[in-house]
Design an enzyme around this catalytic site. Sequence first.
Site, PDB file in Angstrom:
ATOM      1  CG  HIS A 218      -1.301  -2.905  -7.975  1.00 22.54           C
ATOM      2  ND1 HIS A 218      -0.394  -3.469  -8.803  1.00 22.54           N
ATOM      3  CD2 HIS A 218      -0.792  -3.007  -6.733  1.00 22.54           C
ATOM      4  CE1 HIS A 218       0.630  -3.906  -8.093  1.00 22.54           C
ATOM      5  NE2 HIS A 218       0.404  -3.647  -6.832  1.00 22.54           N
TER       6      HIS A 218
ATOM      7  CG  ASP B  16      -1.689  -1.317   1.351  1.00 23.16           C
ATOM      8  OD1 ASP B  16      -2.187  -1.810   0.332  1.00 23.16           O
ATOM      9  OD2 ASP B  16      -1.725  -1.870   2.470  1.00 23.16           O
TER      10      ASP B  16
HETATM   11  P1  IMP Z   1      -1.655 -13.102   2.764  1.00 21.24           P
HETATM   12  O1  IMP Z   1      -0.701 -12.563   1.747  1.00 21.24           O
HETATM   13  O2  IMP Z   1      -3.098 -13.001   2.346  1.00 21.24           O
HETATM   14  O3  IMP Z   1      -1.286 -14.471   3.261  1.00 21.24           O
HETATM   15  O4  IMP Z   1      -1.536 -12.151   4.062  1.00 21.24           O
HETATM   16  C1  IMP Z   1      -0.369 -12.096   4.842  1.00 21.24           C
HETATM   17  C2  IMP Z   1      -0.170 -10.701   5.403  1.00 21.24           C
HETATM   18  O5  IMP Z   1       0.195  -9.812   4.357  1.00 21.24           O
HETATM   19  C3  IMP Z   1      -1.425 -10.121   6.049  1.00 21.24           C
HETATM   20  O6  IMP Z   1      -1.048  -9.346   7.159  1.00 21.24           O
HETATM   21  C4  IMP Z   1      -1.992  -9.228   4.954  1.00 21.24           C
HETATM   22  O7  IMP Z   1      -2.794  -8.207   5.468  1.00 21.24           O
HETATM   23  C5  IMP Z   1      -0.729  -8.719   4.308  1.00 21.24           C
HETATM   24  N1  IMP Z   1      -0.903  -8.367   2.896  1.00 21.24           N
HETATM   25  C6  IMP Z   1      -1.016  -9.222   1.851  1.00 21.24           C
HETATM   26  N2  IMP Z   1      -1.136  -8.542   0.696  1.00 21.24           N
HETATM   27  C7  IMP Z   1      -1.089  -7.242   0.992  1.00 21.24           C
HETATM   28  C8  IMP Z   1      -1.119  -6.044   0.205  1.00 21.24           C
HETATM   29  O8  IMP Z   1      -1.224  -6.047  -1.031  1.00 21.24           O
HETATM   30  N3  IMP Z   1      -1.053  -4.867   0.902  1.00 21.24           N
HETATM   31  C9  IMP Z   1      -0.900  -4.845   2.240  1.00 21.24           C
HETATM   32  N4  IMP Z   1      -0.843  -5.910   3.006  1.00 21.24           N
HETATM   33  C10 IMP Z   1      -0.935  -7.119   2.398  1.00 21.24           C
HETATM   34 MG    MG Z   2      -1.601  -2.324  -3.098  1.00 21.73          MG
END
Ligand code: IMP
Ligand code: MG
Length: 345
Positions: free
Chosen positions: A52, A22
Amino acid sequence: MEKTSMEKITNVDVCFGCAWGDEGKGKIVAQLAKSGKYNFVCRWAGGNNAGHTVYVNGNKYKTHLIPSGVFYGIPSIIGKGCVVNKEAFFSEIAYLKENGFDTSLVKISPKTHVVHTKHIEDDKKNYGGQGSTKRGIAPCYRDKYARVGSQVKDFMEEFREFIWDGKLFGNVLCEGAQGMWLDINFGNYPYVTSSTTLPYGACSLGFPPQLISKIYGACKIYDTRVGTDTDFPETLLENKDLLQLAKNGGEYGVSTGRMRKTNWLNLDKLVKSVQISGTTDLIVSKIDILRNFGIFKLYFQDTQMEFKSIDEMCLFMKLKLEETCGDFLRNIYFSGDPETVVGLK
Ligand code: IMP
Ligand code: MG
């Protein structure tokens, strides 16, 4: 794409997140893609856990999986280090088509792993404590590394028109997902994602590291974290300044709609992130938000510092980053516009 496949790769640029995702990578990748100088835009990691936001001709679009090149008529590759959920992929294709974009530009590696419904169910049941996005990411990578997963090539019929196993050529832009502190190796394990979010991971697309010339690192002037992380205690949500800053900054997840925990910038972490990634061009976003907010704080050497103005704070950051990363960090952009980074090259 096929005719010129004997051509060499001449240059690779990488855009990645220096923080917890982000950070405004979408805006940077879109602006670079728009320049018309890239032959490919590629994603090397993650799945539809990413989100995105891209503005094209004044319209706002959101994607989770497909690289932003498709918005600018550039072949967009989902690499073998990514994971793909069929439903999510085809609904994104439909969304792009409806909006008039050429989806024949979207290509996916036959080796990309497939996220199944059982992975999503497992994620919902067992990874909630880590605050995952519930998109089946961890269970899918778990199966990949246990060597029991399935790949796009196992679903040839369904993916037929999108499968591409060709060689990259010309000028390649790699689009990161998530960020440095969510990297499986560098993050605050187990509060991480399951892939390599740093530029080293981009080489899995099929090029040697020597070809990388620019590494665009994206961050914000304050830190945010969506999901569970002991480095971001829930008490942050009780700090009224930080809560207000999160509201002013519109800090809600693109993928999950969750409010992001917000903290003053940790400059020590940012320095590490720039050093480990080899960032050549750092883009610090949301300057406008903090300027209007009127409180200018950051952490440096584990101590909170406060500045009188945004300019004073940015100057301090610039000096410290130059001192610690000056060997390779060539440009720092402070950006206060959600759609463009003024002067970015
Ligand atoms: P997962 O990738 O869904 O397994 O999530 C693992 C951790 O990464 C969690 O804390 C999510 O909130 C964080 N996370 C995954 N993708 C994003 C993203 O695109 N932006 C921010 N946090 C993310
Ligand atoms: Mg993003």
